[in-house]
Write an enzyme that holds these catalytic residues in place. Structure first.
Site, short mmCIF file in Angstrom:
data_model
loop_
_atom_site.label_atom_id
_atom_site.label_comp_id
_atom_site.label_asym_id
_atom_site.label_seq_id
_atom_site.Cartn_x
_atom_site.Cartn_y
_atom_site.Cartn_z
N GLY A 218 0.80 -1.23 0.00
CA GLY A 218 0.00 0.00 0.00
C GLY A 218 0.83 1.27 0.00
N ASP A 238 7.89 -3.76 8.91
CA ASP A 238 6.50 -4.26 8.95
C ASP A 238 6.46 -5.48 9.86
OD1 ASP A 238 3.70 -4.95 8.16
OD2 ASP A 238 4.08 -3.53 6.53
N ASP A 261 6.94 -5.57 15.07
CA ASP A 261 5.64 -5.01 15.43
C ASP A 261 5.92 -3.69 16.14
OD1 ASP A 261 3.28 -4.26 16.68
OD2 ASP A 261 2.63 -6.35 16.96
N ALA A 289 2.64 2.96 9.31
CA ALA A 289 1.83 1.78 9.67
C ALA A 289 0.55 2.23 10.38
CB ALA A 289 2.63 0.85 10.59
N LYS A 295 -16.22 0.22 14.07
CA LYS A 295 -17.52 -0.13 14.67
C LYS A 295 -18.13 1.17 15.17
CE LYS A 295 -18.12 -4.76 15.25
NZ LYS A 295 -18.82 -5.37 14.15
N ASN A 350 -15.73 10.49 11.47
CA ASN A 350 -16.40 9.61 10.51
C ASN A 350 -17.15 8.53 11.28
OD1 ASN A 350 -17.03 8.72 7.96
ND2 ASN A 350 -15.24 7.38 7.80
N TYR A 356 -10.34 5.34 15.35
CA TYR A 356 -9.44 5.79 14.27
C TYR A 356 -9.29 7.31 14.33
CZ TYR A 356 -7.55 5.72 9.44
OH TYR A 356 -6.77 5.83 8.32
P1 NAD Z 1 -2.55 -1.10 4.47
O1 NAD Z 1 -3.45 -1.81 5.43
O2 NAD Z 1 -2.62 -1.47 3.03
O3 NAD Z 1 -1.03 -1.20 4.96
C1 NAD Z 1 -0.67 -0.94 6.30
C2 NAD Z 1 0.63 -1.68 6.60
O4 NAD Z 1 0.94 -1.44 7.99
C3 NAD Z 1 0.49 -3.18 6.42
O5 NAD Z 1 1.58 -3.68 5.65
C4 NAD Z 1 0.52 -3.71 7.85
O6 NAD Z 1 1.09 -5.01 7.97
C5 NAD Z 1 1.38 -2.66 8.55
N1 NAD Z 1 1.15 -2.69 10.00
C6 NAD Z 1 -0.05 -2.74 10.65
N2 NAD Z 1 0.16 -2.84 11.97
C7 NAD Z 1 1.51 -2.86 12.17
C8 NAD Z 1 2.32 -2.97 13.32
N3 NAD Z 1 1.79 -3.10 14.53
N4 NAD Z 1 3.67 -2.96 13.16
C9 NAD Z 1 4.22 -2.85 11.93
N5 NAD Z 1 3.49 -2.74 10.80
C10 NAD Z 1 2.15 -2.76 10.92
O7 NAD Z 1 -2.86 0.46 4.67
P2 NAD Z 1 -2.64 1.71 3.68
O8 NAD Z 1 -3.93 1.98 3.01
O9 NAD Z 1 -1.40 1.55 2.89
O10 NAD Z 1 -2.46 2.88 4.77
C11 NAD Z 1 -1.20 3.32 5.23
C12 NAD Z 1 -1.44 4.47 6.21
O11 NAD Z 1 -2.22 5.48 5.60
C13 NAD Z 1 -2.21 4.05 7.46
O12 NAD Z 1 -1.71 4.75 8.58
C14 NAD Z 1 -3.63 4.49 7.15
O13 NAD Z 1 -4.38 4.73 8.32
C15 NAD Z 1 -3.36 5.75 6.38
N6 NAD Z 1 -4.47 6.18 5.52
C16 NAD Z 1 -4.87 5.43 4.46
C17 NAD Z 1 -5.91 5.87 3.66
C18 NAD Z 1 -6.38 5.11 2.45
O14 NAD Z 1 -7.30 5.59 1.78
N7 NAD Z 1 -5.79 3.97 2.11
C19 NAD Z 1 -6.55 7.05 3.97
C20 NAD Z 1 -6.14 7.80 5.06
C21 NAD Z 1 -5.08 7.35 5.83
#
Ligand code: NAD
Length: 450
Positions: A218, A238, A261, A289, A295, A350, A356
């Site tokens: 991502g 990760d 983690d 991350a 919910k 939201n 969140y």
């Molecule tokens: P994703 O779920 O595709 O990827 C998140 C990554 O973080 C995963 O590879 C996961 O394994 C890793 N991760 C989760 N918990 C972890 C931990 N405890 N230790 C280490 N790694 C951990 O998410 P994404 O869509 O790529 O989002 C990345 C960031 O952007 C996040 O903080 C998310 O909240 C934020 N974000 C995303 C969006 C969106 O539209 N996708 C919008 C706003 C904010």
């Protein structure tokens, strides 16, 4: 792709969608590319700040710069960008000058073109009217962004007193280039910086260590790729369960993988030890991350609450504390960068995301609070707030709801992970020293919280 999505994107589906007013969204210009057409400079007064910055930038692009001087511009051809120096605008009457230069540009701008206004911020003792005008410019910027078509964007940059062309260079470069494709209708602040800069570097992060959490997929994977393109040595972090894809990303960008983690008590120490083993310090710590456990609040138990707040906010505070200790080998370098990843839905609130929102609005509060305390060490602390970005996280949203979310912004489409990554690349650039304590939304001017 679900069956419903396949039908929606089929030729017949596209026709039906077009009839329903869901036109094909504009293709956005991305990357380190400037507009094709001329860059028009409109100085509204005697300031040469923007003109001098464009002269510095001129070494990087080939588009001609047209200085309109005192004349309101009328253009024969489509222009690439209009850059307005409004740093001398202090009165309500002087806003007319802005209307006069914006009006022809709104109609005459090319696809993915840019309107950029550079102005003084309010709240600096210049008086009530000047403060009102500074805020009025924000209203103009937000509105112009909503009226522009074809992937063109509008940005307002508040340049504080004492800002030099070198301080403004990285910001103007970012905003004019395709790197800012999904940043629209936003405003942020640039302050005078201690380091002098005189050109826009192609690879500003050459040889600098950047740690990216959540880098296995991502947005995190895109951040790793983009910072590596800009020369960075990537430490990709990760969870162990994502080890295989983490290794693939780390290999692809010529960096190293650290399975960890981030909520572990020793996470900060392990990151520092990993970096110290290479005999260096960290230039940028990117806290990407993040998780959701959505919910409605009535159904949110302590476990759902705790895991989101811990991963998205508390873990990065614990890691920062370790890395900011100058005595820790492999910690953050002076002049280093800390980046938080917030979220527009977190900032605006939201339904179903109290946990969140607590964590993501918390990230915004954190960077704003940390920035002044770390300024003396030359460390900047900023956040990006993505809107709807096309990733695995958003692919889980049911199709119809997803289609509504992705179109609910001024660019009528979801952003790409690279759009968030490019904005982080701009913020961690050593030339962005004057940008700190800012939360930059990468949301195409999302209707939610924009
Ligand atoms: P994703 O779920 O595709 O990827 C998140 C990554 O973080 C995963 O590879 C996961 O394994 C890793 N991760 C989760 N918990 C972890 C931990 N405890 N230790 C280490 N790694 C951990 O998410 P994404 O869509 O790529 O989002 C990345 C960031 O952007 C996040 O903080 C998310 O909240 C934020 N974000 C995303 C969006 C969106 O539209 N996708 C919008 C706003 C904010």
């Amino acid at each position: 792709m679900s069956a419903l999505e396949k039908a929606f994107y089929s030729p017949v589906g596209r026709k039906v969608a077009a009839k329903a007013g869901l036109a094909e969204p504009p293709r956005l210009r991305r990357g380190r590319t400037f507009p094709h057409g001329a860059i028009v400079l409109a100085p509204l007064g005697g300031s040469t700040l923007v003109a001098d910055t464009l002269t510095m930038l001129g070494r990087a692009y080939e588009s001609p710069v047209i200085d309109t001087g005192d004349d309101a511009p009328g253009y024969g051809d489509r222009i690439g960008a209009l850059v307005v120096d409004a740093t001398d605008v202090r009165t309500a009457a002087e806003l007319e000058g802005l209307r006069a230069v914006l009006r022809p540009a709104v109609r005459g701008i090319e696809r993915s073109g840019r309107i950029v206004v550079v102005a003084r911020p309010g709240g600096t003792g210049a008086g009530w009217e000047a403060d009102a005008v500074a805020r009025g410019l924000d209203g103009i910027n937000r509105t112009v962004a909503k009226e522009l078509r074809g992937g063109a964007t509008a940005t307002l940059v508040y340049a504080h007193e004492g800002v030099t062309p070198g301080d403004l260079l990285s910001t103007l470069g970012f905003v004019l280039q395709g790197r800012s494709a999904f940043v629209d209708g936003q405003s942020w602040h640039v302050r005078p910086a201690a380091t002098a800069v005189d050109e826009l570097a192609e690879r500003p992060l050459e040889g600098k260590v950047c740690v990216v959490t959540g880098a296995a997929r991502g947005i995190g994977a895109a951040i790793a790729r983009t910072l590596a393109r800009d020369g960075a040595i990537i430490v990709a972090v990760d969870i162990p369960a994502a080890g295989e894809s983490l290794a693939a990303v780390a290999n692809e960008v010529g960096g190293t993988a650290l399975q960890l983690d981030i909520t572990a008590d020793d996470a900060g120490a392990r990151i520092a030890a990993h970096v110290a083993a290479r005999g260096v310090r960290i230039h940028a710590m990117v806290h990407n991350a993040g998780i959701t456990r959505d919910k409605m609040l009535v159904n949110t138990d302590a476990a759902r609450w705790g895991s989101v707040v811990d991963v998205n906010l508390a873990a990065q505070m614990r890691i920062n504390e370790v890395l900011l200790d100058s005595a820790v080998e492999g910690g953050l370098a002076d002049d280093g960068r800390i980046i938080g990843v917030a979220s527009t839905s977190g900032l605006a609130g939201n339904k179903g995301q109290t946990n969140y929102a607590a964590s993501k609005a918390g990230v915004a509060g954190l960077v704003i609070s940390m920035a002044p305390d770390l300024a003396e060490r030359g460390i900047t602390v900023n956040a990006v707030a993505p809107g709807f970005i096309e990733t695995d996280m958003t692919a889980r949203i049911p199709f119809v709801q997803r289609e509504v979310f992705r179109r609910s912004n001024s660019l009528s489409q979801g952003g790409s992970p690279v759009d968030v990554a490019e904005t982080i690349g701009y913020l961690v650039d050593p030339a962005s020293q004057g940008v700190t304590g800012q939360v930059v939304r990468v949301c195409g001017q999302n209707l939610v919280g924009a």
